[in-house]
Design an enzyme around this catalytic site. Structure first.
Site, PDB file in Angstrom:
ATOM      1  N   TYR A   1      11.676  76.060  49.416  1.00  0.00           N
ATOM      2  CA  TYR A   1      11.697  75.419  50.732  1.00  0.00           C
ATOM      3  C   TYR A   1      10.372  74.716  51.006  1.00  0.00           C
ATOM      4  O   TYR A   1      10.345  73.567  51.477  1.00  0.00           O
ATOM      5  CB  TYR A   1      11.987  76.462  51.806  1.00  0.00           C
ATOM      6  CG  TYR A   1      12.213  75.880  53.177  1.00  0.00           C
ATOM      7  CD1 TYR A   1      13.431  75.296  53.498  1.00  0.00           C
ATOM      8  CD2 TYR A   1      11.216  75.904  54.152  1.00  0.00           C
ATOM      9  CE1 TYR A   1      13.652  74.748  54.751  1.00  0.00           C
ATOM     10  CE2 TYR A   1      11.428  75.358  55.401  1.00  0.00           C
ATOM     11  CZ  TYR A   1      12.648  74.787  55.695  1.00  0.00           C
ATOM     12  OH  TYR A   1      12.852  74.231  56.943  1.00  0.00           O
TER      13      TYR A   1
ATOM     14  N   SER B   1       8.783  70.480  58.307  1.00  0.00           N
ATOM     15  CA  SER B   1       8.652  71.873  58.732  1.00  0.00           C
ATOM     16  C   SER B   1       7.182  72.252  58.792  1.00  0.00           C
ATOM     17  O   SER B   1       6.325  71.613  58.159  1.00  0.00           O
ATOM     18  CB  SER B   1       9.368  72.786  57.722  1.00  0.00           C
ATOM     19  OG  SER B   1       9.086  74.155  57.947  1.00  0.00           O
TER      20      SER B   1
ATOM     21  N   LYS C   1       9.870  70.696  51.584  1.00  0.00           N
ATOM     22  CA  LYS C   1       9.384  70.154  52.851  1.00  0.00           C
ATOM     23  C   LYS C   1       8.050  69.429  52.683  1.00  0.00           C
ATOM     24  O   LYS C   1       7.793  68.430  53.367  1.00  0.00           O
ATOM     25  CB  LYS C   1       9.279  71.265  53.901  1.00  0.00           C
ATOM     26  CG  LYS C   1      10.644  71.797  54.345  1.00  0.00           C
ATOM     27  CD  LYS C   1      11.532  70.680  54.884  1.00  0.00           C
ATOM     28  CE  LYS C   1      12.860  71.188  55.416  1.00  0.00           C
ATOM     29  NZ  LYS C   1      13.712  70.103  55.959  1.00  0.00           N
TER      30      LYS C   1
END
Length: 320
Positions: A164, A151, A168
């Protein structure tokens, strides 16, 4: 020592993926579903892995080529290993693995539920590593290709998304290290750096105070959602080229080139944004979207929130 694998060979009129077995995790919705469809259109035989069994079976039936669904939790190593055996016995030896399964939560680190935070790391990072572990023997036999979905968050960590971003960044580092271990054995590893996608996870997230605060303050073009099908098309092109990196949209490459400065820029920018909120509460979201509900081992995540497309058309298969 085996030579390093080159691009898949093919005739000019066919795809190098024709007849090959491809595995996609998180394949019931969104980027995963779109990627499975794009691979199938290119002639691949696709194994679809996800927790949402009913939706996964429905989507497998819609693909234009051979496709078989398996309902499995990528964080369950024993179940995933058994699924890998079933995939190779049913479809053949995989030569493409797309580690896409992922979930997200939003909120300040202090306010996020520790179990939700842990679950994001488990699904996104540990699940990717388990996927690689279970299918790596196949890739070694087929001199295949492993694509890790990362990401923009790995390049520019953002507040209110600590789990998150950590996951990532973790999968990015994992994929780099894995590439260094196995490239001499004929297996290539790619990393896909993607920005926001127009999926049910993001549409669910955009109804929360956390994401309304976050996304309304992101500068253009970082705030723009993209059609998952566009990402899927770019990913399949990268698979065919056995590319080491994919940036989608293309401007994401700028973040890679300037990543040394990104933490400072993000901190400076959001310090003013968050300070302006004062005491305004930003309740943590919990695991987001229908994919989050399926991954929630405690059953606390909210069910899917349906929002129609403009003109009344429904959103069929989409998530992370």
């Amino acid at each position: 020592m085996r030579p390093r694998a080159r691009r898949y060979r093919t005739h000019s009129h066919s795809s190098p993926l024709q007849g090959r077995v491809a595995v996609v995790t998180g394949a019931a919705r969104g980027i995963g579903a779109s990627t499975a469809y794009a691979l199938s259109r290119r002639g691949a035989h696709v194994a679809l892995l996800d927790l949402e069994g009913k939706r996964l079976h429905q989507w497998a039936a819609e693909l234009p080529g051979p496709a078989v669904p398996w309902t499995v939790d990528v964080t369950d190593l024993a179940a995933l290993s058994a699924t890998a055996d079933e995939v190779r016995n049913t479809l053949g030896t995989p030569s493409v693995i797309v580690a896409n399964a992922g979930v997200a939560i939003g909120g300040t680190f202090q306010d996020c539920d520790p179990e939700d935070w842990r679950r994001v790391i488990e699904v996104n990072l540990v699940g990717s590593a388990f996927t690689a572990r279970c299918f790596l023997p196949d890739l070694l036999r087929s001199h295949g290709y492993y694509l890790q979905v990362a990401s923009l968050a790995a390049l520019a960590p953002t507040p209110l998304l600590t789990a998150y971003c950590a996951s990532k960044s973790g999968v990015e580092a994992f994929a780099h290290a894995l590439r260094a271990e196995i490239t001499h054995r004929g297996v290539d590893v790619g990393i896909a750096y993607l920005n926001w996608a127009d999926t049910s996870l993001i549409r669910h997230a955009d109804q929360t105070d956390v994401f309304q605060t976050l996304r309304t303050h992101l500068p253009w073009p970082a705030s723009v959602n993209q059609d998952p099908a566009l990402y899927a098309a770019a990913m399949v092109r990268s698979i065919e080229r056995r590319a080491a990196h994919l940036y989608a949209p293309p401007w994401v490459r700028v973040a890679q080139e300037g990543r040394a400065f990104m933490p400072t820029l993000v901190t400076h920018y959001f310090r003013h944004v968050l300070a302006a909120l004062g005491d305004t509460p930003l309740p943590a979201t919990g695991l987001l979207g229908p994919g989050g509900a399926a991954a929630d081992t405690r059953g606390l995540a909210e069910p899917e929130l349906h929002r129609p497309r403009p003109g009344g058309e429904s959103w069929p298969y989409d998530t992370t």
